[in-house]
Design a protein around this motif. Structure first.
Motif, short mmCIF file in Angstrom:
data_model
loop_
_atom_site.label_atom_id
_atom_site.label_comp_id
_atom_site.label_asym_id
_atom_site.label_seq_id
_atom_site.Cartn_x
_atom_site.Cartn_y
_atom_site.Cartn_z
N VAL A 1 -7.38 -0.51 37.70
CA VAL A 1 -7.78 0.51 36.73
C VAL A 1 -8.68 -0.08 35.65
N GLY A 2 -8.29 -1.24 35.12
CA GLY A 2 -9.02 -1.82 34.00
C GLY A 2 -10.42 -2.29 34.37
N ALA A 3 -10.50 -3.37 35.14
CA ALA A 3 -11.80 -3.90 35.55
C ALA A 3 -12.52 -2.93 36.47
N VAL B 1 -16.34 -1.20 35.91
CA VAL B 1 -17.47 -1.34 36.83
C VAL B 1 -17.87 0.02 37.41
N PHE B 2 -16.91 0.94 37.52
CA PHE B 2 -17.26 2.29 37.97
C PHE B 2 -18.09 2.99 36.90
N PHE B 3 -17.77 2.74 35.64
CA PHE B 3 -18.56 3.30 34.54
C PHE B 3 -19.98 2.73 34.56
N ALA B 4 -20.10 1.43 34.80
CA ALA B 4 -21.40 0.77 34.72
C ALA B 4 -22.27 1.08 35.94
N VAL B 5 -21.65 1.06 37.14
CA VAL B 5 -22.44 1.11 38.37
C VAL B 5 -21.97 2.19 39.33
N ALA C 1 -11.40 6.37 41.99
CA ALA C 1 -11.91 5.06 42.43
C ALA C 1 -10.84 3.99 42.34
N ALA C 2 -10.04 4.03 41.28
CA ALA C 2 -8.94 3.07 41.13
C ALA C 2 -7.91 3.24 42.23
N GLY D 1 -9.51 -14.00 43.95
CA GLY D 1 -10.19 -13.43 45.11
C GLY D 1 -9.98 -11.93 45.21
N TYR D 2 -8.74 -11.49 44.95
CA TYR D 2 -8.47 -10.06 44.98
C TYR D 2 -9.25 -9.33 43.90
N LEU D 3 -9.31 -9.90 42.70
CA LEU D 3 -10.01 -9.26 41.59
C LEU D 3 -11.49 -9.06 41.91
N VAL D 4 -12.09 -10.04 42.54
CA VAL D 4 -13.50 -9.91 42.94
C VAL D 4 -13.68 -8.73 43.88
N PHE D 5 -12.79 -8.62 44.87
CA PHE D 5 -12.93 -7.51 45.82
C PHE D 5 -12.66 -6.18 45.15
N SER D 6 -11.67 -6.12 44.25
CA SER D 6 -11.37 -4.87 43.56
C SER D 6 -12.60 -4.35 42.81
N ILE D 7 -13.33 -5.26 42.20
CA ILE D 7 -14.56 -4.88 41.49
C ILE D 7 -15.61 -4.38 42.47
#
Length: 447
Positions: free
Chosen positions: A79-81, A85-89, A132-133, A151-157
């Motif tokens: 939800v956070g990150a 990124v959904f807001f930005a892109v 999206a979250a 690694g998970y955080l990168v994919f979540s983004i």
């Protein structure tokens, strides 16, 4: 003569006043409806946001206690990150002015959006951001208990910023400023059986295959070994929260506060009940006892299954859709477990049942489905199958490539010794239950 002139003047004045009053009433009704639309959309977004708590409890409950903190962290960052990124892109790629029906080209950081009221842009964004979250967090459970947090955080983004929005633009771009090629063909997916759930499920499949199974999941002959989670009540509470939030997920997708939400809410309720009931019946006959974890996933199977057709199916067909989803999830889970380790059954629930629900939305369409009032139209089924296939090919292929890139760069898998100790200690230096050390954990200092 004067008398008649006065009468005519009075009639003109009275008529003008009545017309003005009528016009004012119409304008007031329109303002009221607009306000209701805003309130309903934001309320529905809040319900969908609360589903994140349901996913967190479900995943934590189906996993071992030594990994509960890691799962909570992943859900917060989805939800956070992911929201940032959904807001930005992501929002721009999904709902911006579409290039050839494939991808949005404007609206990054919600700027430069033409033809939309700014306040509606804000309301529509928050509703879509929690969707999206949801797609991102489906992946979390399938790769639980052995995946590096980085690694998970990168994919979540990446899934919230690119993978989900691109397919979403194909099917839903026209809800805002876009015009996707799938929706142009008449693709039916009202609230996201494929757009949200199958996309999340196929990404989860790619991730689980790349990261590999947990230590001890398969015996020497390659047969799957059951690894129970630490709290079935947690998982059950999580699913009740998801069921509650799903009324916002499906009925909120109208983004309009009108009478149409009644049928959608009822179909959502009935399909979930049918999914739970029939998954329970299948396991009862198969194993001799009604299986609680599979019944829990049967609820989700029914919910995922009805999400595509919640607005265009009759209640009877909603029950049939949910019941078949409840049966499918049992056998899909058993088959998938033979070659992929998915601790929570996310691939079967979201990927497979999402595909079934999308097909059912065309098959049982009240206007032109198999039993529709206007006669069966096989082209509808063809479009539904095309959308299902497109979602799999896009999502699985891109996700598989990205997971392998992550594996080769920042890393994806913790080693067996650290996995045995638990991700909570290794990844976050915390315990979910500091006064308890489970039998499957190393006491700190032994490693």
């Amino acid at each position: 003569m004067i008398k008649y002139c006065i009468m005519i003047l009075a009639f003109i004045v009275t008529g003008t006043t009545s017309a003005f009053a009528a016009e004012t009433a119409v304008l007031q009704d329109a303002v009221t409806q607009t306000n209701i639309n805003y309130v309903w959309t934001i309320l529905a977004a809040i319900l969908v946001f609360f589903m994140q708590a349901g996913f967190a409890l479900l995943e934590a409950g189906f996993s071992r206690s030594k990994n509960a903190v890691n799962i909570i962290m992943k859900n917060f960052m989805d939800v956070g990150a992911g929201g940032l990124v959904f807001f930005a892109v992501g929002f721009a790629l999904m709902f911006g002015t579409t290039a050839g029906g494939w991808i949005g080209t404007d609206g990054f950081f919600l700027t430069g959006i033409e033809g939309q009221d700014q306040t509606w842009t804000w309301a529509f964004f928050i509703f879509q951001a929690v969707f999206a979250a949801t797609a991102a967090t489906i992946v979390s459970g399938a790769v639980a208990e052995r995946t590096k947090f980085t690694g998970y955080l990168v994919f979540s983004i990446l899934i919230t910023g690119v993978i989900y929005p691109v397919f979403g633009s194909w099917a839903w771009g026209g809800l805002f400023n876009g015009s996707g090629w799938l929706e142009g063909l008449g693709f039916i997916d009202f609230a996201g059986s494929t757009v949200v759930h199958s996309v999340g499920g196929w990404a989860a499949l790619a991730g689980a295959l790349v990261v590999g199974p947990r230590v001890g999941k398969y015996d020497d002959q390659g047969n799957p070994v059951h690894i129970p989670g630490h709290s079935l009540p947690f998982a059950a509470l999580g699913v009740f929260i998801l069921w509650f939030g799903w009324f916002g997920f499906n009925a909120g997708s109208t983004t309009v506060g009108d009478t149409s939400i009644a049928l959608i809410a009822m179909n959502t309720f009935l399909a979930a009940g049918a999914g739970a009931t029939f998954s329970m019946i299948v396991t009862w006959f198969q194993f001799g006892k009604p299986d609680a974890p599979m019944t829990i996933n049967g609820v989700l199977a029914g919910l995922v299954g009805i999400t595509a057709g919640c607005a265009n199916l009759s209640p009877g067909f909603a029950i049939i859709t949910g019941a078949i989803a409840g049966i499918i999830v049992v056998y899909a889970s058993e088959w998938l477990e033979t070659f992929v380790d998915d601790p929570v059954g996310a691939i079967a629930v979201h990927g497979v049942c999402g595909a079934w629900g999308t097909l059912a939305a065309g098959l049982f369409d009240t206007t032109a489905g198999l039993f529709g009032t206007q006669g069966f139209d096989p082209s509808i089924i063809g479009v539904q199958l095309l959308g299902i296939a497109a979602a799999f090919l896009w999502t699985f292929t891109v996700s598989y490539i990205l997971f392998n890139i992550i594996k080769s760069t920042v890393g994806l898998r913790v080693n067996g010794e650290l996995e045995a100790k638990g991700l909570d200690l290794h990844e976050h230096d915390n315990r979910a239950y500091p006064e308890f050390v489970g039998s499957d954990e190393f006491i700190e200092g032994e490693v």
